[in-house]
Design an enzyme around this catalytic site. Sequence first.
Site, PDB file in Angstrom:
ATOM      1  N   GLU A  79       0.891  -1.161   0.000  1.00 21.25           N
ATOM      2  CA  GLU A  79       0.000   0.000   0.000  1.00 21.25           C
ATOM      3  C   GLU A  79       0.931   1.214   0.000  1.00 21.25           C
ATOM      4  O   GLU A  79       1.761   1.354   0.895  1.00 21.25           O
ATOM      5  CB  GLU A  79      -0.877  -0.030   1.256  1.00 21.25           C
ATOM      6  CG  GLU A  79      -2.053   0.888   1.232  1.00 21.25           C
ATOM      7  CD  GLU A  79      -3.118   0.528   0.200  1.00 21.25           C
ATOM      8  OE1 GLU A  79      -3.955   1.385  -0.068  1.00 21.25           O
ATOM      9  OE2 GLU A  79      -3.114  -0.595  -0.353  1.00 21.25           O
TER      10      GLU A  79
ATOM     11  N   ASP B 252      -3.901  11.953   7.846  1.00 24.09           N
ATOM     12  CA  ASP B 252      -2.683  11.333   8.365  1.00 24.09           C
ATOM     13  C   ASP B 252      -2.253  11.956   9.682  1.00 24.09           C
ATOM     14  O   ASP B 252      -2.353  13.161   9.885  1.00 24.09           O
ATOM     15  CB  ASP B 252      -1.548  11.456   7.348  1.00 24.09           C
ATOM     16  CG  ASP B 252      -1.808  10.606   6.123  1.00 24.09           C
ATOM     17  OD1 ASP B 252      -2.307   9.483   6.309  1.00 24.09           O
ATOM     18  OD2 ASP B 252      -1.536  11.050   5.006  1.00 24.09           O
TER      19      ASP B 252
END
EC number: 4.2.1.20
Length: 269
Positions: free
Chosen positions: A49, A60
């Site tokens: 990924e 994030d």
Amino acid sequence: MDRYQELFNRLAAKNEGAFVPFVTIGDPTPEQSMKIIDTLVASGADALELGIPFSDPLADGPTIQAATIRALESGTTPIVCFELLTQIRAKYPDMPIGLLMYANLVFTAGIETFYKKCADAGVDSVLIADVPIKESEEFRVAAEKYGIHPIFIAPPNATDETLKSVSELGGGYTYLLSRAGVTGAETKAGKPIRHLVESLTKHNAPPALLGFGISEPAQVKEAIEAGAAGAISGSAVVKIIENNLSDHTAMLDNLGQFIRDMKAASKLS
């Protein structure tokens, strides 16, 4: 048969789950990034990924934001990312490769152009973190046209209706969130997931991979025992890069050990 399906079938036959590491392409530099990816694969990663660095990564936590900044500062543009992706695909023809990214990068390229580039580079799936499923149609149409799986997130508080949409519209795998919030090994995986997995299975969803806060082998084992097809670990992997920026040999050694330990936990006896 596609790469994800082949992988899940192969692992199920061995009573194993998938362990999938996440890294940002170009972190800390494009050259070292390739060595890191080679190490992940050699140490037992079942799929990759990968993030394309973007200047405003909303979902994030601090670890992956720092990785993004390092990658951007070392000159990692989307063009560089697609060149590296093409190299990764040539080296690892059977490895499922997913992108995890933000819509702005897709809009900048043009939706159609972006998915064509993904197909040309050999990418299998794209998860766009800031596009909810109800706004995903134009992305899905382009993904389908170019044979790319659209990946959707099943959040821990999802209604049955949401899980049904995720199941019907997604492909490749389902990204199952262990908790709400931003990514990060700083915050551990949360709620029990068995009921979510059961609901996804009922709706014939693509196999579920548990992500967010996965940093220890025990969590991989628990995820698979609860019915997930595997687990994704991002911040814990990226933290190893961050902690060894001045010693690339130690970085690769530590990454290799972490991947081996996490992969070992995916093998149910």
